[in-house]
Design a protein around this motif. Structure first.
Motif, short mmCIF file in Angstrom:
data_model
loop_
_atom_site.label_atom_id
_atom_site.label_comp_id
_atom_site.label_asym_id
_atom_site.label_seq_id
_atom_site.Cartn_x
_atom_site.Cartn_y
_atom_site.Cartn_z
N THR A 178 -7.14 63.13 34.39
CA THR A 178 -8.43 63.61 34.88
C THR A 178 -8.15 64.93 35.57
O THR A 178 -7.36 64.98 36.52
CB THR A 178 -9.07 62.64 35.87
OG1 THR A 178 -9.28 61.37 35.23
CG2 THR A 178 -10.42 63.17 36.35
N ILE A 226 -11.23 64.60 30.64
CA ILE A 226 -10.92 63.17 30.75
C ILE A 226 -10.14 62.78 29.50
O ILE A 226 -10.69 62.74 28.40
CB ILE A 226 -12.21 62.33 30.86
CG1 ILE A 226 -13.13 62.87 31.96
CG2 ILE A 226 -11.86 60.86 31.08
CD1 ILE A 226 -12.56 62.79 33.35
N THR A 251 -8.16 57.02 35.52
CA THR A 251 -8.99 57.93 34.73
C THR A 251 -10.19 57.23 34.13
O THR A 251 -10.06 56.27 33.36
CB THR A 251 -8.15 58.57 33.61
OG1 THR A 251 -7.21 59.48 34.18
CG2 THR A 251 -9.03 59.33 32.62
#
Length: 384
Positions: A280, A294, A331
């Motif tokens: 991230t 992402i 994430t």
């Protein structure tokens, strides 16, 4: 002389057939066949041993082998199994590698930004947002990874959220739903003993709404931060809490490294990309647009990305500043109350202390300081 007939043989057989049948020996495995399979097995064993020796020599004594070995070690360093890296590079090598990255991250934090971000006045921003969607999501893909690139047209729409309950972190999807946010991504790291913590105790500094929510140091202790100031400009680097407040930073967490400055990447190669992992990351373009990358990882559809991979994606999309946020199993990307990516944890989302959320009316959002009045030295991050 009378011939004796074996009563067990069928009467239909002739005398000569019965004689031949009775004289036939029992079938037995042929010795030659056994020796043939033994030779094949031996040749296979020798070939495997020879291949193993060749791989061992390449893996430990060649430049390309060392590059792969250290890439694997860097990947382990970013996981809960950091100690396994010593089997690849040794205990001393593990310590040296971690120290190397820490020194690199500190040096990268000191690189100053000189290119200004041009945030349009409020009236113009409103008009522009009407022309462009507040949130745009596009898939991104590399040779070994896949994920999403998020564009936020108005950087002032981003607020930092924290958990609702004392003593326990909160899933990003829960924060999004509870606050009415349009989108959410995970933000800073947290104290996580044995990698089984409850996500309640952040590491470093947390600033939300221009106020210090959490600080495990003092006002004059510098720390690596990633955040956004009151004018919507992204800030990343090493600062004290006092400096950040004087700079008008409104939303920030502790994490590192900063890896793009003035539109130039600070990570020079894949070898310096801190291993392959779910990622991230946050960046900003010169027009103020905030980008979130992402990247899924540790799964069959996406192994993960290095920071060098993410750096190249950001540069291709016009980023002038970028920094790393918490990754790995943390994430996650949530949009319209749906989890968009596939978190690496087999249990789904993790409970986290902070998340960057996007709101259509951020000025109406109230974020409560869940750590206010708590003695942080008495927080036990291993308990729920």
């Amino acid at each position: 002389m009378e011939t004796k007939v074996n009563p067990n043989l069928p009467p239909s057989l002739s005398r000569s057939s019965r004689t031949k049948r009775a004289a036939r020996p029992n079938p037995r495995p042929k010795p030659k066949r056994r020796r043939k399979w033994a030779r094949r097995f031996g040749m296979l064993a020798v070939s495997m041993a020879f291949a193993g020796l060749l791989f061992f020599g390449w893996f430990f004594f060649t430049s390309s082998g060392n590059q792969l070995r250290y890439m694997m070690a860097d990947t382990l360093i970013t996981t809960q199994h950091r100690h396994w890296a010593k089997y690849l590079i040794g205990s001393k090598g593990l310590e040296e590698q971690v120290n190397k990255y820490m020194k690199q991250f500190e040096a990268m934090a000191e690189v100053p930004s000189t290119i200004p971000v041009h945030i349009a006045p409020v009236s113009e921003t409103v008009k522009e947002v009407k022309k462009r969607e507040l949130v745009e999501i596009e898939p991104i893909k590399g040779p070994k990874f896949s994920g999403y690139l998020v564009s936020i047209s108005d950087p002032k729409s981003i607020r930092l959220a924290v958990p609702e309950r004392v003593g326990k972190g909160e899933k990003v999807s829960s924060m999004v739903k509870r606050t009415g946010a349009v989108l959410g991504v995970n933000a800073g790291g947290f104290v996580d003993p044995n990698w089984e913590g409850n996500g309640f105790q952040p590491t470093g500094l947390v600033i939300a709404g221009g106020k210090v929510f959490y600080n495990d140091g003092d006002n004059n202790t510098p720390t690596q931060i990633v955040g956004i100031d009151k004018d919507g400009r992204m800030v990343a680097g090493r600062y004290t809490p006092k400096q950040l407040l004087d700079m008008g930073v409104r939303e920030a967490v502790t994490f590192s490294p900063k890896f793009i400055v003035d539109g130039k990447g600070l990570i020079k190669s894949q070898a310096d990309g801190w291993g392959i992992a779910p990622r991230t990351c946050i960046a900003q373009k010169e027009d103020g647009t905030i980008l979130f990358a992402i990247i899924d990882g540790r799964q069959t559809h996406s192994i993960g990305a290095t920071l060098y991979d993410v750096q190249q994606i950001f540069l291709e999309h016009g980023a002038i500043i970028a920094a790393n946020l918490d990754g790995g199993s943390s994430t996650v990307l949530v949009h319209n109350n749906e989890i968009v990516n596939k978190p690496a944890s087999p249990y789904g989302e993790r409970y986290l202390p902070t998340a960057f959320l996007v709101f259509e009316h951020p000025e109406q959002v109230h974020i409560k300081n869940i750590w206010e009045g708590l003695d942080i030295s008495k927080i036990d991050p291993s308990k729920w």
